[in-house]
Design a protein around this motif. Structure first.
Motif, PDB file in Angstrom:
ATOM      1  N   ALA A 309      51.444  35.375  37.702  1.00 18.98           N
ATOM      2  CA  ALA A 309      50.858  34.908  38.961  1.00 18.98           C
ATOM      3  C   ALA A 309      49.838  35.923  39.474  1.00 18.98           C
ATOM      4  CB  ALA A 309      51.952  34.694  40.003  1.00 18.98           C
ATOM      5  N   LEU A 310      50.186  37.202  39.315  1.00 21.55           N
ATOM      6  CA  LEU A 310      49.257  38.251  39.725  1.00 21.55           C
ATOM      7  C   LEU A 310      47.994  38.200  38.868  1.00 21.55           C
ATOM      8  CD1 LEU A 310      49.274  40.478  41.841  1.00 21.55           C
ATOM      9  CD2 LEU A 310      50.262  42.010  40.131  1.00 21.55           C
ATOM     10  N   ARG A 311      48.156  37.926  37.588  1.00 16.88           N
ATOM     11  CA  ARG A 311      46.999  37.823  36.697  1.00 16.88           C
ATOM     12  C   ARG A 311      46.101  36.647  37.122  1.00 16.88           C
ATOM     13  NH1 ARG A 311      46.869  38.503  30.151  1.00 16.88           N
ATOM     14  NH2 ARG A 311      44.632  38.100  29.875  1.00 16.88           N
ATOM     15  N   TRP A 312      46.728  35.579  37.549  1.00 12.23           N
ATOM     16  CA  TRP A 312      45.965  34.423  38.051  1.00 12.23           C
ATOM     17  C   TRP A 312      45.082  34.847  39.217  1.00 12.23           C
ATOM     18  CZ3 TRP A 312      46.093  31.985  42.851  1.00 12.23           C
ATOM     19  CH2 TRP A 312      45.451  30.753  42.923  1.00 12.23           C
ATOM     20  N   VAL A 313      45.631  35.668  40.113  1.00 11.06           N
ATOM     21  CA  VAL A 313      44.865  36.133  41.271  1.00 11.06           C
ATOM     22  C   VAL A 313      43.687  36.998  40.829  1.00 11.06           C
ATOM     23  CG1 VAL A 313      44.951  37.603  43.335  1.00 11.06           C
ATOM     24  CG2 VAL A 313      46.846  36.035  42.826  1.00 11.06           C
ATOM     25  N   ILE A 314      43.961  37.975  39.967  1.00 11.30           N
ATOM     26  CA  ILE A 314      42.910  38.921  39.556  1.00 11.30           C
ATOM     27  C   ILE A 314      41.808  38.195  38.789  1.00 11.30           C
ATOM     28  CG2 ILE A 314      42.439  40.969  38.153  1.00 11.30           C
ATOM     29  CD1 ILE A 314      43.978  41.505  40.762  1.00 11.30           C
ATOM     30  N   GLU A 315      42.187  37.276  37.913  1.00 10.82           N
ATOM     31  CA  GLU A 315      41.172  36.573  37.131  1.00 10.82           C
ATOM     32  C   GLU A 315      40.381  35.596  37.996  1.00 10.82           C
ATOM     33  OE1 GLU A 315      42.997  34.941  33.669  1.00 10.82           O
ATOM     34  OE2 GLU A 315      43.066  36.883  32.654  1.00 10.82           O
ATOM     35  N   ASP A 316      40.992  35.085  39.038  1.00 10.07           N
ATOM     36  CA  ASP A 316      40.229  34.228  39.935  1.00 10.07           C
ATOM     37  C   ASP A 316      39.197  35.052  40.711  1.00 10.07           C
ATOM     38  OD1 ASP A 316      40.622  31.210  41.071  1.00 10.07           O
ATOM     39  OD2 ASP A 316      39.768  32.541  42.586  1.00 10.07           O
ATOM     40  N   LEU A 317      39.554  36.286  41.028  1.00  6.45           N
ATOM     41  CA  LEU A 317      38.627  37.149  41.768  1.00  6.45           C
ATOM     42  C   LEU A 317      37.528  37.707  40.873  1.00  6.45           C
ATOM     43  CD1 LEU A 317      41.259  39.225  43.776  1.00  6.45           C
ATOM     44  CD2 LEU A 317      39.644  37.596  44.776  1.00  6.45           C
ATOM     45  N   ALA A 318      37.892  38.119  39.643  1.00  2.00           N
ATOM     46  CA  ALA A 318      36.964  38.890  38.808  1.00  2.00           C
ATOM     47  C   ALA A 318      36.606  38.207  37.503  1.00  2.00           C
ATOM     48  CB  ALA A 318      37.578  40.272  38.517  1.00  2.00           C
ATOM     49  N   GLY A 319      37.164  37.065  37.239  1.00  2.00           N
ATOM     50  CA  GLY A 319      36.889  36.399  35.969  1.00  2.00           C
ATOM     51  C   GLY A 319      37.832  36.874  34.879  1.00  2.00           C
ATOM     52  N   PRO A 320      37.992  36.064  33.849  1.00  2.00           N
ATOM     53  CA  PRO A 320      38.938  36.428  32.793  1.00  2.00           C
ATOM     54  C   PRO A 320      38.406  37.486  31.830  1.00  2.00           C
ATOM     55  CG  PRO A 320      37.906  34.320  32.281  1.00  2.00           C
ATOM     56  CD  PRO A 320      37.424  34.719  33.650  1.00  2.00           C
ATOM     57  N   TRP A 321      37.066  37.633  31.777  1.00  2.00           N
ATOM     58  CA  TRP A 321      36.482  38.543  30.783  1.00  2.00           C
ATOM     59  C   TRP A 321      35.569  39.563  31.449  1.00  2.00           C
ATOM     60  CZ3 TRP A 321      34.509  33.244  29.292  1.00  2.00           C
ATOM     61  CH2 TRP A 321      35.539  32.489  28.714  1.00  2.00           C
TER      62      TRP A 321
END
Length: 498
Positions: A309-321
């Motif tokens: 869930a935390l990864r979902w937040v970070i990737e939504d903010l900064a992108g997956p790559w």
């Protein structure tokens, strides 16, 4: 796939401008330089820190930026300590009273400040008498008893040194009385590298303090806790050459930060942001089913928030790559990999700086980006965090800077012979002079061995996690967090700033 889309093809959930603005407000996380407690909204307790914060843990090891002085300030304050006890679910059967035995405070109210400590040592007062005076003074004042000496440190230490039998009886008495009142006095020790300008003086004072800490473990209501740098926690060092020191070392706890612990700090900041906090909490409640509970006006991140869930937040903010495709790396793993030292240790200060700088860069160069953080901003954030980490290294260990500066424009890994070519006698002399001029400690092994041995100097740098040997142990490599800041190259690594 557009870089502005999530990996699942959807547009970002978090509004770019709103959350970029909140990330630009991340605190200026300079080194904690006093005993002022932080705001409750700034406190996040990683699960791995719970044992370290327990009053029953005597030795806590932490590198620069791991939180030693931060936790000292938190534990020394009743409000923040109660908050942490509830968050970390610290159990205690007795009322805890915390005082500071040594730390970042110049008042002299709780312990002899640096200048007074220097004068006490110069007047040949025994280190044991100094620390017993500190402990006895706190215990007597806590119980409301009169002091048997004038209330100044030279008088207190002198009286304790002259009355060993009376001191032993007094400590036994205050221990019994505190236990009868179901109270425990915990004495905190931090910033012990400021006890002196050379290892011999520090070893004497530190050993005496640790012996007192060990003695207190046999008492019922007196405890000590030491926040120590890694180079003070080496079993073979003279500091630990006293009976039963292993009992302290074997129960040692380390202030380690995992990657998801650090991402939790970013998420907690957003949850408590005046501008974006309400929307952030509502979004996580809607998408992840999180339930928020305010504690004294702060919103701690729910402890059961899973890493995905935390990864979902970070990737939504900064992108997956960290680029336009996965070939440059995944954001979730790339950031901590490039902020870790050679022992894979991470600092909360580094990641908060990296996110704040990433938001600043994105606002200046990619304001229309649909995400809060552009991938180039993330890269620039890591470069900025590296520069700050290098500055911290220079402050704590000035002798490192001339050595790594000599490697500028080199390409790691380097063999011992290649390092020896750069580290000339003049370079090493400059290194030692840098430590002396800034009244900091010289390299521990190199100076203890009398100098002249490059192997011990390499061991000192490996101990600091600035270098690490390659698998064949024929060359030495350097983690990006230090390499980038010193302009040292590595094929395929983050490019140093020009």
């Amino acid at each position: 796939m557009s870089e502005g889309k999530r990996a699942d093809g959807r547009s970002p959930v978090f509004a770019a401008a709103e959350y970029r603005g909140a990330l630009r407000e991340l605190p200026d996380v300079a080194a904690w330089e006093n005993l002022e407690p932080p705001q409750l909204s700034e406190i996040s307790v990683p699960p791995t820190h719970s044992k370290a914060l327990s009053p029953e843990t005597t030795i806590v090891e932490g590198m620069r930026g791991a939180g030693k002085s931060f936790w000292t300030a938190v534990l020394a304050n009743d409000t923040t300590r109660d908050f942490v006890a509830a968050e970390a679910r610290l159990a205690t059967n007795q009322q805890l009273v915390v005082r500071v035995g040594f730390g970042l405070d110049l008042s002299g109210d709780d312990f002899p400040p640096e200048q007074v400590m220097e004068a006490l040592v110069a007047s040949r007062q025994a280190p044991d008498a100094i620390w017993r005076a500190v402990l006895l003074r706190h215990a007597l004042k806590l119980l409301g008893k009169n002091l048997p000496f004038d209330d100044n440190w030279p008088a207190a230490v002198g009286w304790v040194a002259a009355q060993p039998a009376a001191v032993a009886e007094m400590l036994a008495t205050v221990d019994r009385e505190l236990a009868a009142q179901r109270r425990t006095l915990l004495l905190l020790f931090d910033a012990l590298d400021r006890l002196g300008g050379d290892w011999s003086r520090i070893r004497g004072l530190l050993t005496a303090a640790l012996k007192l800490g060990l003695e207190c473990r046999s008492r019922r209501a007196l405890r000590c806790k030491f926040f120590l740098r890694p180079d003070m926690v080496e079993e073979e060092d003279e500091v630990w050459r006293f009976a039963d020191s292993a009992k302290l070392l074997h129960a040692k706890q380390t202030l380690d930060w995992r990657a998801d612990d650090l991402y939790r700090l970013v998420a907690q900041h957003l949850a408590n942001s005046p501008a974006a906090g309400a929307a952030f909490r509502a979004t996580l409640a809607q998408h992840l089913g999180l339930r928020w509970s305010a504690a004294h006006g702060a919103y701690p991140l729910p402890r059961d928030l899973p890493p995905d869930a935390l990864r979902w937040v970070i990737e939504d903010l900064a992108g997956p790559w960290v680029g336009r495709s996965a070939t440059r790396g995944f954001t979730w793993t790339w950031i901590p990999a490039h902020l870790a030292d050679a022992k894979r240790r991470l600092s909360p200060r580094s990641i908060l700086l990296a996110f704040r700088e990433a938001a600043e860069w994105t606002e200046q160069h990619q304001r229309s980006d649909p995400r809060a953080l552009h991938f180039q901003g993330v890269q620039q954030g890591v470069v900025k965090a590296s520069a700050i980490r290098v500055r911290e290294l220079q402050e704590d260990y000035p002798w490192v800077e001339p050595l790594l500066r000599a490697l500028s424009r080199s390409t790691v890994p380097l063999s011992v012979d290649e390092l020896a070519q750069q580290w000339t006698p003049a370079c090493i002399s400059e290194s030692l002079a840098a430590a002396a001029s800034k009244q900091r400690l010289p390299p521990r092994r190199y100076s203890s061995a009398g100098g002249g041995n490059l192997g011990t100097l390499l061991d000192d740098l490996v101990e600091l996690a600035v270098l690490y040997p390659t698998e064949d142990r024929k060359r030495y490599n350097m983690p990006d967090i230090f390499r980038v800041g010193f302009g040292i190259k590595r094929k395929g690594g983050v490019r140093p700033p020009r």
